[in-house]
Design a protein around this motif. Structure first.
Motif, short mmCIF file in Angstrom:
data_model
loop_
_atom_site.label_atom_id
_atom_site.label_comp_id
_atom_site.label_asym_id
_atom_site.label_seq_id
_atom_site.Cartn_x
_atom_site.Cartn_y
_atom_site.Cartn_z
N PRO A 209 11.06 -5.74 14.87
CA PRO A 209 11.49 -6.45 13.66
C PRO A 209 10.59 -6.28 12.46
CG PRO A 209 10.48 -7.96 15.20
CD PRO A 209 10.56 -6.65 15.90
N LEU A 210 9.40 -5.68 12.62
CA LEU A 210 8.45 -5.58 11.51
C LEU A 210 8.63 -4.30 10.70
CD1 LEU A 210 5.25 -6.96 13.28
CD2 LEU A 210 6.99 -8.20 11.99
N ALA A 211 9.80 -3.71 10.78
CA ALA A 211 10.09 -2.51 9.99
C ALA A 211 10.25 -2.88 8.52
CB ALA A 211 11.36 -1.84 10.49
N GLY A 212 9.69 -2.08 7.65
CA GLY A 212 9.80 -2.31 6.21
C GLY A 212 9.75 -1.00 5.46
N PRO A 213 10.20 -0.99 4.20
CA PRO A 213 10.29 0.26 3.45
C PRO A 213 8.97 0.74 2.86
CG PRO A 213 11.05 -1.55 2.10
CD PRO A 213 10.76 -2.12 3.45
N VAL A 214 8.00 -0.15 2.75
CA VAL A 214 6.71 0.17 2.15
C VAL A 214 5.62 -0.43 3.05
CG1 VAL A 214 5.22 -0.17 0.12
CG2 VAL A 214 7.69 0.13 -0.18
N PRO A 215 4.56 0.29 3.34
CA PRO A 215 3.48 -0.31 4.13
C PRO A 215 2.91 -1.52 3.41
CG PRO A 215 3.20 2.08 3.97
CD PRO A 215 4.27 1.71 3.00
N LEU A 216 2.78 -2.64 4.13
CA LEU A 216 2.26 -3.84 3.48
C LEU A 216 1.69 -4.79 4.50
CD1 LEU A 216 4.32 -6.56 3.82
CD2 LEU A 216 5.79 -5.07 2.46
N LEU A 217 0.84 -5.67 4.00
CA LEU A 217 0.33 -6.81 4.75
C LEU A 217 0.80 -8.07 4.04
CD1 LEU A 217 -3.31 -5.56 5.38
CD2 LEU A 217 -1.59 -5.93 7.14
N LEU B 193 0.85 -1.19 0.00
CA LEU B 193 0.00 0.00 0.00
C LEU B 193 0.88 1.23 0.00
CD1 LEU B 193 -1.68 -2.20 2.17
CD2 LEU B 193 -3.38 -0.65 1.22
N PRO B 194 1.56 1.50 -1.12
CA PRO B 194 2.55 2.58 -1.14
C PRO B 194 1.96 3.97 -1.05
CG PRO B 194 2.28 1.61 -3.33
CD PRO B 194 1.51 0.74 -2.38
N GLY B 195 0.65 4.12 -1.22
CA GLY B 195 0.04 5.44 -1.19
C GLY B 195 -0.49 5.86 0.16
N LEU B 196 -0.20 5.11 1.21
CA LEU B 196 -0.77 5.42 2.52
C LEU B 196 -0.16 6.65 3.17
CD1 LEU B 196 -1.43 2.13 4.49
CD2 LEU B 196 -3.04 3.56 3.24
N GLY B 197 1.07 6.97 2.81
CA GLY B 197 1.73 8.11 3.46
C GLY B 197 1.93 7.83 4.93
N ASP B 198 1.50 8.76 5.78
CA ASP B 198 1.71 8.59 7.22
C ASP B 198 0.51 7.94 7.92
OD1 ASP B 198 -0.13 10.63 7.07
OD2 ASP B 198 1.03 12.06 8.26
N ARG B 199 -0.42 7.40 7.16
CA ARG B 199 -1.61 6.76 7.75
C ARG B 199 -1.33 5.29 8.08
NH1 ARG B 199 -5.79 7.43 3.27
NH2 ARG B 199 -3.91 7.13 2.02
N LEU B 200 -0.23 5.06 8.77
CA LEU B 200 0.22 3.70 9.01
C LEU B 200 -0.69 2.95 9.97
CD1 LEU B 200 4.05 4.41 9.30
CD2 LEU B 200 2.75 3.66 7.29
N ALA B 201 -1.47 3.66 10.76
CA ALA B 201 -2.39 2.99 11.67
C ALA B 201 -3.42 2.15 10.91
CB ALA B 201 -3.11 4.02 12.55
N LEU B 202 -3.64 2.46 9.64
CA LEU B 202 -4.58 1.67 8.85
C LEU B 202 -4.06 0.25 8.65
CD1 LEU B 202 -5.73 4.16 6.05
CD2 LEU B 202 -6.70 3.78 8.33
N PHE C 8 3.83 -4.73 8.10
CA PHE C 8 5.17 -4.16 8.01
C PHE C 8 5.06 -2.72 7.52
CE2 PHE C 8 5.59 -8.69 7.50
CZ PHE C 8 6.74 -9.04 8.19
N HIS C 9 5.82 -1.84 8.14
CA HIS C 9 5.91 -0.46 7.67
C HIS C 9 7.06 0.22 8.40
CE1 HIS C 9 3.89 0.86 11.37
NE2 HIS C 9 2.85 0.08 11.10
N ASP C 10 7.35 1.45 8.02
CA ASP C 10 8.52 2.12 8.59
C ASP C 10 8.21 2.88 9.86
OD1 ASP C 10 7.18 4.32 7.62
OD2 ASP C 10 8.76 4.97 6.24
N GLY C 11 7.04 2.60 10.48
CA GLY C 11 6.69 3.22 11.75
C GLY C 11 7.74 3.07 12.84
N PRO C 12 8.21 1.82 13.10
CA PRO C 12 7.67 0.53 12.64
C PRO C 12 6.54 0.09 13.55
CG PRO C 12 9.64 0.14 13.92
CD PRO C 12 9.44 1.63 13.89
N PRO C 13 5.85 -1.03 13.24
CA PRO C 13 4.82 -1.54 14.15
C PRO C 13 5.41 -1.75 15.54
CG PRO C 13 4.70 -2.67 12.04
CD PRO C 13 5.94 -1.83 12.00
#
Length: 223
Positions: free
Chosen positions: A167-175, A119-128, A150-155
């Motif tokens: 450990p769930l840090a990632g460069p692009v928000p994804l499930l 979901l590369p278009g989420l921006g900072d809406r990582l809570a989604l 996974f996302h760069d928040g990180p979770p």
């Protein structure tokens, strides 16, 4: 690229598609994000981490997934909204049944198969991402599947061996979807329904180093 047999709008991108002479539209639109995820898998998931707290790669199955061409990427379909937790969950839901068809549990490639919805278009809406993972987990676990965020928040979920690591840090928000494995017990034991799903699938095949968790729960009268 793999197209869903019953829904042509649902497609999975293979790693080889990223460098194809005529790439699929999904790659043309989101190729940078997909390449970032594949690079992250190779340089992070497939390798040891000094703060992990154990030997071996961060994910024991990632290299096998890449090597066997079972590392599938997807993005929301054209026009599919991803504005709310419910939207993100709805975008992910169709991949649950498809996953079990692509990777039957008794198949040799089962534990190496993964579907990652980017979901590369989420921006900072990582809570989604976090909210959708939480909303979907019960249904996925009931079918013997794991769904991770996974996302760069990180979770804000600590590592099993090092609680200071995220450990769930990632460069692009994804499930991500994969099959449940016997070593997933610590991720599931805290929820009664998840615990039952795990024991139904693995029963007496709990890994030796995790049996203490089960015995302690029995002694304490956990359901």
């Amino acid at each position: 690229m793999i197209t869903h047999p019953g829904d042509p709008s649902l497609r999975l991108i293979e790693v080889a598609d990223l460098d194809a002479p005529s790439p699929p539209p999904e790659v043309l639109a989101h190729g940078d994000a997909m390449r970032a995820v594949v690079d992250w898998a190779g340089t992070y998931l497939c390798r040891p981490h000094p703060e992990l707290g154990r030997n071996g790669p961060v994910c024991p199955y990632a290299q096998g997934s890449l090597s066997r061409n079972r590392f599938y990427l997807a993005v929301p379909r054209a026009g599919e909204a991803v504005e709310t937790v419910e939207d993100v969950a709805a975008a992910m839901e169709p991949y649950r049944a498809w996953f079990t068809a692509l990777a039957p549990l008794d198949g040799p490639e089962a534990v190496f198969t993964a579907i990652l919805l980017l979901l590369p278009g989420l921006g900072d809406r990582l809570a989604l991402i976090d909210g959708a993972q939480n909303a979907l987990k019960d249904a996925f676990v009931e079918e013997g599947l794991m769904i991770g965020e996974f996302h760069d928040g990180p979770p804000d979920k600590p590592g099993l061996w090092n609680p200071l690591l995220r450990p769930l840090a990632g460069p692009v928000p994804l499930l991500a979807i994969r099959h449940m494995v016997a070593t997933d017990l610590p991720f599931l034991w805290g929820d009664p329904a998840h615990r039952r799903a795990y024991l139904t699938r693995f029963g007496g095949r709990v890994p030796a180093h995790l049996r203490e968790i089960v015995m302690e729960a029995v002694m304490e009268g956990v359901e």
